[in-house]
Design a protein around this motif. Structure first.
Motif, short mmCIF file in Angstrom:
data_model
loop_
_atom_site.label_atom_id
_atom_site.label_comp_id
_atom_site.label_asym_id
_atom_site.label_seq_id
_atom_site.Cartn_x
_atom_site.Cartn_y
_atom_site.Cartn_z
N MET A 1 0.85 -1.18 0.00
CA MET A 1 0.00 0.00 0.00
C MET A 1 0.89 1.25 0.00
SD MET A 1 -3.26 0.80 2.35
CE MET A 1 -2.73 1.78 3.72
N THR A 2 0.54 2.23 -0.80
CA THR A 2 1.31 3.47 -0.91
C THR A 2 0.93 4.41 0.22
OG1 THR A 2 1.35 3.26 -3.30
CG2 THR A 2 1.80 5.42 -2.40
N ALA A 3 1.96 4.93 0.88
CA ALA A 3 1.73 5.92 1.94
C ALA A 3 1.43 7.27 1.32
CB ALA A 3 2.95 6.01 2.84
N ILE A 4 0.50 7.97 1.93
CA ILE A 4 0.15 9.32 1.48
C ILE A 4 0.43 10.27 2.63
CG2 ILE A 4 -1.70 10.84 0.74
CD1 ILE A 4 -2.82 8.57 -0.84
N LYS A 5 1.18 11.32 2.32
CA LYS A 5 1.49 12.34 3.32
C LYS A 5 0.64 13.56 3.03
CE LYS A 5 6.16 10.73 4.08
NZ LYS A 5 7.58 11.07 4.12
N VAL A 6 0.02 14.09 4.07
CA VAL A 6 -0.83 15.27 3.94
C VAL A 6 -0.24 16.36 4.83
CG1 VAL A 6 -3.15 16.19 4.31
CG2 VAL A 6 -2.85 13.82 3.54
N ARG A 7 -0.16 17.57 4.26
CA ARG A 7 0.35 18.70 5.03
C ARG A 7 -0.44 19.95 4.66
NH1 ARG A 7 3.12 22.07 1.72
NH2 ARG A 7 4.05 21.21 -0.17
N ASN A 8 -0.41 20.92 5.54
CA ASN A 8 -1.01 22.21 5.24
C ASN A 8 -0.20 22.90 4.16
OD1 ASN A 8 -3.12 22.11 7.15
ND2 ASN A 8 -1.72 22.72 8.75
N ALA A 9 -0.89 23.54 3.25
CA ALA A 9 -0.21 24.32 2.21
C ALA A 9 0.43 25.54 2.85
CB ALA A 9 -1.20 24.73 1.12
N VAL A 10 1.51 26.00 2.23
CA VAL A 10 2.20 27.22 2.67
C VAL A 10 2.27 28.17 1.47
CG1 VAL A 10 3.50 26.09 4.50
CG2 VAL A 10 4.45 26.19 2.19
N ALA A 11 2.65 29.40 1.73
CA ALA A 11 2.65 30.42 0.68
C ALA A 11 3.48 30.00 -0.53
CB ALA A 11 3.17 31.74 1.24
N SER A 12 4.56 29.27 -0.32
CA SER A 12 5.39 28.85 -1.45
C SER A 12 4.71 27.81 -2.33
CB SER A 12 6.74 28.33 -0.96
OG SER A 12 6.57 27.19 -0.14
N ASP A 13 3.56 27.29 -1.90
CA ASP A 13 2.77 26.36 -2.71
C ASP A 13 1.85 27.08 -3.68
OD1 ASP A 13 3.70 23.87 -1.61
OD2 ASP A 13 2.44 24.24 0.16
N ALA A 14 1.81 28.41 -3.64
CA ALA A 14 0.89 29.17 -4.49
C ALA A 14 1.02 28.83 -5.97
CB ALA A 14 1.05 30.68 -4.27
N PRO A 15 2.23 28.69 -6.53
CA PRO A 15 2.31 28.32 -7.96
C PRO A 15 1.66 26.97 -8.26
CG PRO A 15 4.41 29.19 -7.20
CD PRO A 15 3.56 29.00 -5.98
N MET A 16 1.89 25.99 -7.38
CA MET A 16 1.30 24.67 -7.58
C MET A 16 -0.23 24.74 -7.44
SD MET A 16 2.06 20.99 -5.71
CE MET A 16 2.35 21.79 -4.15
N LEU A 17 -0.72 25.49 -6.47
CA LEU A 17 -2.17 25.64 -6.31
C LEU A 17 -2.78 26.31 -7.54
CD1 LEU A 17 -2.23 26.76 -2.58
CD2 LEU A 17 -2.97 24.55 -3.49
N MET A 18 -2.09 27.30 -8.09
CA MET A 18 -2.57 27.99 -9.29
C MET A 18 -2.66 27.02 -10.46
SD MET A 18 -3.57 31.01 -10.23
CE MET A 18 -4.51 30.95 -11.74
N VAL A 19 -1.64 26.18 -10.65
CA VAL A 19 -1.65 25.18 -11.72
C VAL A 19 -2.83 24.23 -11.55
CG1 VAL A 19 -0.42 23.17 -12.67
CG2 VAL A 19 0.81 25.29 -12.23
N MET A 20 -3.03 23.75 -10.32
CA MET A 20 -4.14 22.82 -10.09
C MET A 20 -5.49 23.48 -10.33
SD MET A 20 -2.85 20.39 -6.95
CE MET A 20 -2.57 21.70 -5.77
N MET A 21 -5.64 24.73 -9.91
CA MET A 21 -6.90 25.44 -10.13
C MET A 21 -7.15 25.64 -11.62
SD MET A 21 -6.59 28.19 -7.04
CE MET A 21 -8.05 29.11 -7.45
#
Length: 66
Positions: A1-21
């Motif tokens: 089974m693949t482990a999944i790590k979950v974390r709170n987003a931080v400001a430096s994640d903004a580019p990735m969040l923009m791509v996903m949106m």
């Protein structure tokens, strides 16, 4: 089974969040209606009084950046 790590987003994640949106808006056929920027995501999500919360989930198998 693949482990999944979950974390709170931080400001430096903004580019990735923009791509996903953007990808979600294209998928849903509403790309022309997406009216946000990385700057707005940083300001509105990670300032003193955040207007939203985001989390990032990653599997150990898939670790490449968007």
């Amino acid at each position: 089974m693949t482990a999944i790590k979950v974390r709170n987003a931080v400001a430096s994640d903004a580019p990735m969040l923009m791509v996903m949106m953007r990808e979600l808006a294209v998928h849903d056929g509403i790309a022309d209606g997406l009216e946000t920027t990385e700057e707005a995501i940083r300001r509105d999500g990670f300032g003193a009084a955040p207007l939203f919360r985001a989390v990032i989930a990653r599997s150990e198998e898939h670790t490449s950046e968007l």
